[in-house]
Design a protein around this motif. Structure first.
Motif, short mmCIF file in Angstrom:
data_model
loop_
_atom_site.label_atom_id
_atom_site.label_comp_id
_atom_site.label_asym_id
_atom_site.label_seq_id
_atom_site.Cartn_x
_atom_site.Cartn_y
_atom_site.Cartn_z
N ALA A 186 -59.67 -29.73 76.84
CA ALA A 186 -60.54 -30.38 75.84
C ALA A 186 -61.20 -29.35 74.93
N GLY A 187 -60.44 -28.32 74.55
CA GLY A 187 -60.96 -27.39 73.57
C GLY A 187 -61.82 -26.29 74.12
N ASP A 234 -80.51 -37.85 69.37
CA ASP A 234 -79.49 -38.89 69.33
C ASP A 234 -78.08 -38.38 69.06
N ASP A 235 -77.96 -37.13 68.63
CA ASP A 235 -76.64 -36.65 68.19
C ASP A 235 -75.90 -35.88 69.28
N TYR A 236 -76.30 -36.05 70.52
CA TYR A 236 -75.61 -35.38 71.63
C TYR A 236 -74.58 -36.34 72.23
N GLU A 237 -73.41 -35.79 72.58
CA GLU A 237 -72.34 -36.58 73.18
C GLU A 237 -72.16 -36.22 74.66
N PHE A 238 -72.01 -34.95 74.95
CA PHE A 238 -71.80 -34.49 76.32
C PHE A 238 -73.10 -34.55 77.12
N LEU A 239 -74.20 -34.21 76.48
CA LEU A 239 -75.50 -34.22 77.15
C LEU A 239 -76.22 -35.54 76.92
N ASN A 296 -68.22 -33.17 84.94
CA ASN A 296 -69.09 -32.61 83.90
C ASN A 296 -68.58 -31.30 83.32
N ALA A 297 -67.25 -31.15 83.30
CA ALA A 297 -66.65 -30.02 82.60
C ALA A 297 -66.85 -30.22 81.11
N SER A 298 -67.11 -29.15 80.40
CA SER A 298 -67.43 -29.24 78.97
C SER A 298 -66.25 -28.80 78.12
N GLY A 299 -65.94 -29.59 77.12
CA GLY A 299 -64.97 -29.19 76.11
C GLY A 299 -65.67 -28.47 74.98
N GLU A 300 -65.06 -28.41 73.83
CA GLU A 300 -65.63 -27.69 72.69
C GLU A 300 -66.97 -28.28 72.29
N VAL A 301 -67.07 -29.61 72.23
CA VAL A 301 -68.32 -30.26 71.85
C VAL A 301 -69.41 -29.98 72.89
#
Length: 264
Positions: free
Chosen positions: A73-74, A4-9, A30-35
């Motif tokens: 985005a980091g 439950d603690d995933y944001e990007f995935l 679907n580019a990924s930032g730091e998170v």
């Protein structure tokens, strides 16, 4: 196990023992930032420890698999930190259970690392693969120096990593960079079939075979560490700043290193 603690995935455990993972930022391809970059490395350890899941199937939401790092985005040149990149590659290699990638569109950077480090990599005919590090003035790190020569040979690896040419899904399958290419409308059904066949199969035999094959990576892991260091160092140099500025300004980069500064 809860995810439950995933944001990007977007992580969905299935009753069929398949863990379905979607890189879920379609408005940014679907580019990924730091998170997101951190989650792309962490998920494989949690999946490996989940007693209810046998196989992971990963794809991207929308029309892309993953456009790599989001420099706004980091995950840009100011963040010269190799921990997340190291975790992504090492955790995928160390994961005992099989991973299937359904490469539904563009795959670049860390997204490309996931696509190619998967044990079963299936590309759509619409997929476009590219390691664009050098095009940005950055040394090719992530996974490429380790994975590509074992897949397609040194000559082809040098050509594509230095020239930064785009590779279609069909071309990737023909040269051995991915396992299979299928028409776009058949991609998810093909990937699902592979994941479910693996989930129903003899788990010790599957995992033992994967572990033995991944010894090719482990025997050459120093190459990965070298490339990761070179990538981090190159991010501190003017060429990377010029490359990133060109991307942001949508212009062609002018590299200071082209006239002799900061040679290797």
């Amino acid at each position: 196990m809860m995810y439950d603690d995933y944001e990007f995935l977007k992580v969905e455990p299935g009753d069929d023992r398949v863990l379905r993972i979607t890189m879920n930022r379609p408005e940014k391809l679907n580019a990924s930032g730091e998170v997101g970059h951190g989650e792309q490395g962490r998920i494989w350890r949690e999946f490996d420890d989940d007693p209810d899941m046998n196989v992971a199937l990963i794809t991207g939401a929308g029309r892309a698999f993953s456009a790599g790092g989001d420099i706004d985005a980091g995950n840009g040149p100011a963040e010269v930190d190799t921990r997340d990149g190291r975790a992504l590659v090492r955790n995928m290699i160390a994961c005992r259970k099989p991973i299937v990638s359904a490469i539904n569109g563009v795959a670049v950077g860390g997204g490309l690392a996931i696509a190619l480090l998967a044990d079963i990599s299936i590309a759509s005919e619409r997929a476009v693969l590219m390691d664009g590090h050098v095009k940005l003035g950055i040394a090719a790190g992530d996974h490429a120096a380790l994975v590509w020569p074992l897949s397609i040979g040194l000559a082809r690896s040098k050509y594509h990593l230095l020239m930064c040419d785009r590779i279609t899904g069909k071309e990737a399958a023909e040269i051995g960079l991915v396992g299979k290419c299928v028409p776009h409308e058949e991609l998810m059904a093909t990937a699902e079939d592979a994941a479910q066949r693996l989930a129903r199969g003899p788990q010790f035999a599957i995992q033992a075979t994967k572990a033995a094959l991944n010894d090719w990576y482990l025997q050459n892991i120093a190459i990965f560490e070298h490339s990761l260091y070179m990538e981090a160092h190159s991010l501190t140099l003017p060429d990377a700043a010029a490359g990133i500025a060109a991307v942001r300004g949508k212009t062609e980069p002018v590299f200071p290193g082209a006239v002799g500064s900061h040679r290797y």
